[in-house]
Design a protein around this motif. Sequence first.
Motif, PDB file in Angstrom:
ATOM      1  N   VAL A  62       0.848  -1.203   0.000  1.00 23.29           N
ATOM      2  CA  VAL A  62       0.000   0.000   0.000  1.00 23.29           C
ATOM      3  C   VAL A  62       0.879   1.246   0.000  1.00 23.29           C
ATOM      4  CG1 VAL A  62      -1.743   1.300   1.279  1.00 23.29           C
ATOM      5  CG2 VAL A  62      -1.870  -1.202   1.196  1.00 23.29           C
ATOM      6  N   GLU A  63       1.943   1.247   0.799  1.00 24.78           N
ATOM      7  CA  GLU A  63       2.867   2.380   0.842  1.00 24.78           C
ATOM      8  C   GLU A  63       3.580   2.540  -0.498  1.00 24.78           C
ATOM      9  OE1 GLU A  63       5.005   2.911   4.866  1.00 24.78           O
ATOM     10  OE2 GLU A  63       4.456   0.771   4.808  1.00 24.78           O
ATOM     11  N   LEU A  68       4.331   5.572  -5.246  1.00 24.34           N
ATOM     12  CA  LEU A  68       4.532   5.380  -6.674  1.00 24.34           C
ATOM     13  C   LEU A  68       3.639   6.299  -7.494  1.00 24.34           C
ATOM     14  CD1 LEU A  68       5.848   3.806  -8.977  1.00 24.34           C
ATOM     15  CD2 LEU A  68       4.094   2.043  -8.695  1.00 24.34           C
ATOM     16  N   LYS A  69       2.374   6.428  -7.101  1.00 27.50           N
ATOM     17  CA  LYS A  69       1.428   7.255  -7.849  1.00 27.50           C
ATOM     18  C   LYS A  69       1.770   8.742  -7.758  1.00 27.50           C
ATOM     19  CE  LYS A  69      -1.313   4.396  -9.894  1.00 27.50           C
ATOM     20  NZ  LYS A  69      -1.540   4.421 -11.355  1.00 27.50           N
ATOM     21  N   GLU A  74       0.819   7.611 -14.242  1.00 26.26           N
ATOM     22  CA  GLU A  74       0.392   6.814 -15.396  1.00 26.26           C
ATOM     23  C   GLU A  74       0.833   5.355 -15.323  1.00 26.26           C
ATOM     24  OE1 GLU A  74       1.864   8.820 -18.799  1.00 26.26           O
ATOM     25  OE2 GLU A  74       0.220  10.270 -18.849  1.00 26.26           O
ATOM     26  N   ILE A  75       1.722   5.019 -14.415  1.00 28.72           N
ATOM     27  CA  ILE A  75       2.209   3.643 -14.348  1.00 28.72           C
ATOM     28  C   ILE A  75       1.072   2.713 -13.916  1.00 28.72           C
ATOM     29  CG2 ILE A  75       2.990   3.684 -11.931  1.00 28.72           C
ATOM     30  CD1 ILE A  75       5.541   2.220 -12.944  1.00 28.72           C
ATOM     31  N   ALA A  76       0.960   1.566 -14.582  1.00 29.24           N
ATOM     32  CA  ALA A  76      -0.092   0.600 -14.248  1.00 29.24           C
ATOM     33  C   ALA A  76       0.344  -0.214 -13.022  1.00 29.24           C
ATOM     34  CB  ALA A  76      -0.348  -0.312 -15.430  1.00 29.24           C
ATOM     35  N   LEU A  95      -6.685   4.122  -4.080  1.00 28.01           N
ATOM     36  CA  LEU A  95      -5.414   4.839  -4.119  1.00 28.01           C
ATOM     37  C   LEU A  95      -4.820   4.900  -5.523  1.00 28.01           C
ATOM     38  CD1 LEU A  95      -3.702   3.504  -0.859  1.00 28.01           C
ATOM     39  CD2 LEU A  95      -4.529   5.840  -1.290  1.00 28.01           C
ATOM     40  N   GLY A  96      -5.439   4.206  -6.475  1.00 31.98           N
ATOM     41  CA  GLY A  96      -4.965   4.306  -7.859  1.00 31.98           C
ATOM     42  C   GLY A  96      -4.520   3.020  -8.499  1.00 31.98           C
TER      43      GLY A  96
END
Length: 348
Positions: A62-63, A68-69, A74-76, A95-96
Amino acid sequence: MREQILIVDDEEMIRELLASALFQEGYICHLAANVDEAFSILGQKDIDLVISDIMMPGRSGVELLRDLKKVDSEIAVLMITGLSDMNTAMECIHLGADDYISKPFNITRVILTVRNMLDKRNLSIEKKNYQIGLEFKVLEQTEQLRQTMHDLHLAYDNTLTALVKALDAREKEVGSHSERVMNYSKLMGSMLGISGIELEQLAKGALLHDIGKIGISDNILLKPGKLDEDEWREMRRHPLIGYAILSEIDFLKTPAEIILSHHERFDGSGYPKGLKGEQIPLGSRIFVLVDTLDAMTSDRPYRQALPFDAVISEVRKFSGSQFDPAIAELFLSVPRSRWEECAGKKFD
């Protein structure tokens, strides 16, 4: 170009299993046992998709997702969760994360999910790049249009100025009377709070004020002596002729109104309509003052230029009759040096 996938899981067996299956599908895989290793790889490689376990020693998936976002929206991201972590999995979606799979997972389903996620990401990037390209093209074309309009506007102005200079030369004006009264009008207009396109329209009206004289014969226009009544009647048609010439041109409609009334007087004794007071357009009430300034401070075939003090006396004398008293008062407040700056010459 082969897409790059980062697999983050503390269990080596799962990392190897996923990497082997995805490598067979043509993907380049990078492996990390924890979040710190993951960010080290992310700093060195252009990663297209991250597969991360949620529960790991140290910093959790989760962290990783949250940080990362912030770095690359845009990273999957595909999260791996145990059956007991469904609430956490849904938190990851908020969170994305693009999707999640549950352990134990079917490797075929993982491959299909990865393929769909990358296709979706590529489509999103293409759409964004297209949008950026489209916006750039719109900006580029807008700038081209703005430049074209500027060039066209400049061409109009240059054409009008050349025409006016020709008319001034026809009357054997010394220098450019029309350009001087244009500059004077812009100064007065600015002091009255006129700006932008309205100031431009005022300037054009002043510049083109005598355009109607193009329809007056040389015998009358250039006559060295006094005009008789019939000749004066003909001469007084030039505001109407100027209005007729310009009023059909959209961007000169307002200047045409100034031209039509530039010989009106504040007390109603002017021509061609005998307008009085504020019936006379503001631009024309400004013009009649600055025209007097230029006429009196310029040489004429029958006399030398008069001193500036004579202009001041004339304005005071005819304030309220020929001139709008409020504008006359403003005129009288302008220092001589500012008028000389506009004229490009010194007065006597």
